[in-house]
Enzyme design. Sequence first.
Site, PDB file in Angstrom:
ATOM      1  N   LYS A   1       2.257   2.675  -2.149  1.00  0.00           N
ATOM      2  CA  LYS A   1       3.186   3.851  -1.818  1.00  0.00           C
ATOM      3  C   LYS A   1       4.388   4.055  -2.638  1.00  0.00           C
ATOM      4  O   LYS A   1       4.893   5.262  -3.121  1.00  0.00           O
ATOM      5  CB  LYS A   1       3.552   4.031  -0.266  1.00  0.00           C
ATOM      6  CG  LYS A   1       2.389   4.166   0.819  1.00  0.00           C
ATOM      7  CD  LYS A   1       1.848   5.491   0.402  1.00  0.00           C
ATOM      8  CE  LYS A   1       0.623   5.596   1.385  1.00  0.00           C
ATOM      9  NZ  LYS A   1      -0.137   7.256   1.131  1.00  0.00           N
TER      10      LYS A   1
ATOM     11  N   TYR B   1      -0.423  -2.378   0.501  1.00  0.00           N
ATOM     12  CA  TYR B   1      -0.257  -0.836   1.126  1.00  0.00           C
ATOM     13  C   TYR B   1       1.049  -0.301   0.681  1.00  0.00           C
ATOM     14  O   TYR B   1       1.063   1.056   0.022  1.00  0.00           O
ATOM     15  CB  TYR B   1      -0.675  -0.803   2.521  1.00  0.00           C
ATOM     16  CG  TYR B   1      -0.296   0.361   3.249  1.00  0.00           C
ATOM     17  CD1 TYR B   1      -0.911   1.679   3.121  1.00  0.00           C
ATOM     18  CD2 TYR B   1       1.101   0.642   3.861  1.00  0.00           C
ATOM     19  CE1 TYR B   1      -0.510   2.908   3.715  1.00  0.00           C
ATOM     20  CE2 TYR B   1       1.420   1.982   4.405  1.00  0.00           C
ATOM     21  CZ  TYR B   1       0.764   2.986   4.227  1.00  0.00           C
ATOM     22  OH  TYR B   1       1.186   4.201   4.599  1.00  0.00           O
TER      23      TYR B   1
ATOM     24  N   SER C   1       5.748   6.445   3.003  1.00  0.00           N
ATOM     25  CA  SER C   1       5.623   5.675   4.228  1.00  0.00           C
ATOM     26  C   SER C   1       7.353   5.008   4.186  1.00  0.00           C
ATOM     27  O   SER C   1       7.708   4.648   3.013  1.00  0.00           O
ATOM     28  CB  SER C   1       4.775   4.686   4.068  1.00  0.00           C
ATOM     29  OG  SER C   1       4.938   3.468   4.940  1.00  0.00           O
TER      30      SER C   1
END
Length: 345
Positions: free
Chosen positions: A155, A151, A126
């Site tokens: 990643k 989050y 991402s």
Amino acid sequence: MSKILVTGGCGFIGSHTIVDLLDNGFEVINIDSNIRSNVGALAGIKAITGVEVPHYKVDLCDLSATRQVFEEHPDIDGIVHFAAFKAVGESVLHPLLYYKNNINSLANILECVQEFDVSHFIFSSSCSIYGNTDELPVTESTPMLKAESPYAHTKQIGEQMIESLSTVCPATGFVALRYFNPAGAHPSTLIGEASFAAPTNLVPVITETASGKREKMMVFGDDYNTRDGSCIRDYIYIMDLANAHTKALQYLQDQKNQKNFEVFNLGIGEGATVFEAINAFEKATGLSLNYEVAPRRPGDVEAIYSNYIYASKTLNWTPKGSMEDIMRTAWQWEQNRPEWSFKAG
Ligand code: UDP
């Protein structure tokens, strides 16, 4: 025909990628826990492609259940790993849920890559890994700053785990694809972005507001240092993003990779503000949206958009969809959403 294991293939990006893989002659099997997706997506894929994709309802956090799929399919040539939780705001509120799910599942699937000598591995990364960067557009060598959310941190950690493993698995080609903001739906609108809980991503929030499911939407912040004060993102049409996975697999299969771990930005190279996205929707549909400005959302970065020249040149990939394509297909999907797309299972 080479066999590709997709994880999270009932989800938004996964389902559209399966369609593109099938269209390009790959055989696909799917693992999905269906905790946050619905197996109905596979019926949509079948309606589009005519292919019934074998499905294993397995949680990748369960290593032994995951291993069984590999034992049953010793001929898996590549993996496209989508399965993960992805809501930025939720990750801020429930960090351990994100660390446990996204990291454990990745560790398990990587363990299978190593044990079963899988040749190719593509990871859903991402643009959030770049953090609140000042360097715009971001290239693959833009330094990663502090993650703005758990989050995004999962990643960052995920890419580091893969890079570390790549040094001891020299025969496997690993690629991380750093997505900017995918949106829209397959032109058939038989599959699309199926959120069960109230969606938090901008485009589904827009379409839900237009349909009257929500009375109004919020623009999170108009006091950023951008051209109209709202955040800037790089919205990429979902079918273009899907096709990049096919191109990345073909690139690895053709042994064109220079290193066995490579990263690519996938965006369109242009940013749109939240207000511009709202205008694009209104223009594409002729509808007007009820919105109001609200405080900034925790975890948001001010502006981010891509330099995707490396992916374009190296993978021979060009994003073609416009903001109009995104808004038109997202709106058609919203109006025609099948029953399955409203609940997990
Ligand atoms: N956004 C907004 N209202 C919403 C949802 C999103 O203003 O209801 C903004 C959000 O603050 C961000 C942009 O739209 O600036 C894109 O948000 P999204 O959640 O779609 O993607 P993100 O880039 O955060 O992963």
